[in-house]
Design a protein around this motif. Structure first.
Motif, PDB file in Angstrom:
ATOM      1  N   ASP A 129       0.880  -1.064  -0.064  1.00 29.38           N
ATOM      2  CA  ASP A 129      -0.048  -0.040   0.050  1.00 29.38           C
ATOM      3  C   ASP A 129       0.871   1.043   0.175  1.00 29.38           C
ATOM      4  O   ASP A 129       1.343   1.619   0.965  1.00 29.38           O
ATOM      5  CB  ASP A 129      -0.951  -0.012   1.226  1.00 29.38           C
ATOM      6  N   CYS A 188       2.821   7.583   5.537  1.00 26.40           N
ATOM      7  CA  CYS A 188       2.039   7.117   6.889  1.00 26.40           C
ATOM      8  C   CYS A 188       2.705   7.925   8.118  1.00 26.40           C
ATOM      9  O   CYS A 188       4.053   8.079   8.302  1.00 26.40           O
ATOM     10  CB  CYS A 188       2.169   5.892   7.268  1.00 26.40           C
ATOM     11  N   ASN A 197       3.759   3.745   3.724  1.00 23.69           N
ATOM     12  CA  ASN A 197       2.975   2.712   4.163  1.00 23.69           C
ATOM     13  C   ASN A 197       3.234   1.573   3.391  1.00 23.69           C
ATOM     14  O   ASN A 197       3.354   1.668   1.845  1.00 23.69           O
ATOM     15  CB  ASN A 197       1.397   3.138   3.810  1.00 23.69           C
ATOM     16  N   ALA A 222       2.176  -0.594   8.541  1.00 24.35           N
ATOM     17  CA  ALA A 222       0.627  -0.848   8.264  1.00 24.35           C
ATOM     18  C   ALA A 222      -0.320   0.151   8.873  1.00 24.35           C
ATOM     19  O   ALA A 222      -0.690  -0.157  10.254  1.00 24.35           O
ATOM     20  CB  ALA A 222       0.209  -2.330   8.514  1.00 24.35           C
ATOM     21  N   CYS A 223      -0.845   0.944   8.238  1.00 20.00           N
ATOM     22  CA  CYS A 223      -1.531   2.175   9.076  1.00 20.00           C
ATOM     23  C   CYS A 223      -2.817   2.485   8.127  1.00 20.00           C
ATOM     24  O   CYS A 223      -2.804   2.081   6.968  1.00 20.00           O
ATOM     25  CB  CYS A 223      -0.926   3.225   9.164  1.00 20.00           C
ATOM     26  N   GLU A 224      -4.024   2.881   8.938  1.00 22.16           N
ATOM     27  CA  GLU A 224      -5.042   3.224   8.212  1.00 22.16           C
ATOM     28  C   GLU A 224      -5.295   4.686   8.256  1.00 22.16           C
ATOM     29  O   GLU A 224      -4.990   5.395   9.229  1.00 22.16           O
ATOM     30  CB  GLU A 224      -6.537   2.516   8.831  1.00 22.16           C
ATOM     31  N   ASP A 225      -5.885   5.185   7.236  1.00 21.80           N
ATOM     32  CA  ASP A 225      -5.999   6.831   7.089  1.00 21.80           C
ATOM     33  C   ASP A 225      -4.966   7.560   7.235  1.00 21.80           C
ATOM     34  O   ASP A 225      -5.097   8.668   7.584  1.00 21.80           O
ATOM     35  CB  ASP A 225      -7.138   6.963   8.181  1.00 21.80           C
ATOM     36  N   LEU A 250      -0.777   6.347  12.287  1.00 23.08           N
ATOM     37  CA  LEU A 250      -0.991   5.121  13.419  1.00 23.08           C
ATOM     38  C   LEU A 250      -0.117   5.810  14.547  1.00 23.08           C
ATOM     39  O   LEU A 250       0.964   6.642  14.387  1.00 23.08           O
ATOM     40  CB  LEU A 250      -0.464   3.899  12.878  1.00 23.08           C
TER      41      LEU A 250
END
Length: 375
Positions: A73, A77, A95, A138-141, A144
């Motif tokens: 992805d 991040c 990311n 590995a982060c969302e939006d 993190l």
């Protein structure tokens, strides 16, 4: 009225015409049959055969099965570093890629014990959730938070952790080994696969050289289940047989490269390439390595050349394990922090940073032997 000879000639012409006609008809029939059979072969399956079974599955593309060095992805991040007693810091990472080195905060009264993916993991010092150079971002939006942990100096001292630095050399796919005077240097790839799987399945922590440096200083706690994997010489068999294994199990490793012989970039994000010197993997005047023959200034110049090619200093594996005080002085002049010998043992807090021991891996060591060495 036709004569007898005229009648005979006319009959012969009729017979020839019939022969030619039959031949032409036969040729046409053969052509039709061949065309029909060819069409049947290309479109019709034999009785009882599923024509779809002959269609190969599509080859996965790099997007479907990412290689270890291809982030799944892309994108930045924003990582917030939160630990008791310090102001939260924010760093940016890619990311899907492996984490770049993280800062190690310092406090007078306690020892830093690492960054973790959750607050609960930090409280429990869960090494499976500890973040290092072998951890993928590995982060969302796009954001993190990592959580820091601390231990008291007494707790760290009581733990008495010793870090094994594994030393591999060459690799073979022959279970019976190699007929070579240095036979013990050759590790069987099947054993190496078992070794790396054991480390991965048991959540061994894989510290960086920077972390090992801080650990020796007593400024960083490393869990008892920590290990550093190294290879000497960057032999062709390392690239062919071992690198795919460290990729498979996502094991951070270090290949010590003789830069006179190799100057290629690293073959994997899981492989750090560090110095095995530039041109000192040779015997000097006294029959021992140049590392104990050349002057400190000559040693430093060689190491500077090696560092310029690799783009990193940090650590040197001494050729043949040879070193003395002139070696150490050359290391200091060149700005290297850590030097590895071939003397057996683990690395403990307070160790001589320019004379660190290693754990040798010999041919025939299976996973039980490795477990005994690192356990």
């Amino acid at each position: 009225m036709m004569s007898r000879s005229q009648r005979v000639t006319r009959q012969r012409r009729r017979r020839l015409l019939r022969t030619i006609t039959v031949a032409l008809v036969a040729i046409v029939v053969v052509i039709v049959v061949l065309v029909w059979r060819g069409s049947a072969t290309s479109t019709d399956a034999p009785v009882g055969h599923d024509p779809t079974s002959a269609v190969p599955s599509p080859t996965p593309t790099s997007n479907e099965t990412p290689a270890p060095d291809e982030p799944q992805d892309a994108g930045a991040c924003s990582v917030t570093l939160s630990a008791e007693g310090i102001t939260d810091q924010t760093t940016t990472h890619e990311n899907g890629a492996l984490f770049s080195p993280l800062p190690q905060p310092v406090r007078d009264d306690v020892v830093f014990a690492g960054w973790y993916q959750t607050e609960l993991a930090a409280e429990g010092l869960d090494r499976s959730q500890r973040v290092g150079l072998a951890t993928r971002v590995a982060c969302e939006d796009g954001a993190l938070t990592l959580h820091g942990a601390w231990l008291s100096s007494d707790e760290v001292t009581d733990a008495a952790v010793g870090v094994p630095v594994l030393m591999y050399h060459q690799f073979t796919d022959q279970p019976e080994g190699i007929d070579d005077p240095l036979r013990l240097n050759w590790a069987y790839a099947g054993d190496v696969d078992d070794h790396m799987r054991y480390l991965a399945e048991n959540d061994f922590y894989l510290p960086s050289w920077e972390e090992l440096d801080a650990f020796i200083d007593g400024a960083l706690y490393l869990p008892p289940e920590s290990v550093i994997v190294t290879d000497d010489d960057a032999h062709a068999s390392w690239f062919d047989l071992a690198v795919p294994i460290v990729n498979r199990y996502e094991i951070l490793s270090t290949s010590f490269v003789i830069t006179k012989w190799r100057d290629e970039p690293t073959p994997s994000p899981y492989v750090l390439q560090r110095s095995h010197t530039h041109d000192m993997h040779e015997a000097g005047a006294n029959g021992e390595g140049r590392m104990v023959n050349w002057s400190p200034e000559e040693i430093a110049a060689d190491l500077e050349t090696s560092a310029a090619i690799l783009g990193a200093k940090e650590v040197v594996a001494y050729p043949f394990g040879h070193y003395d005080e002139r070696t150490k002085e050359g290391m200091r002049l060149a700005g290297f922090e850590l030097g590895l010998t071939i003397e057996p043992g683990r690395v403990y807090a307070g160790a001589d940073k320019l004379a660190l021991p290693r754990v040798r891996i010999d041919y025939g060591m299976d996973v039980d032997a490795l477990a005994a060495l690192v356990g």
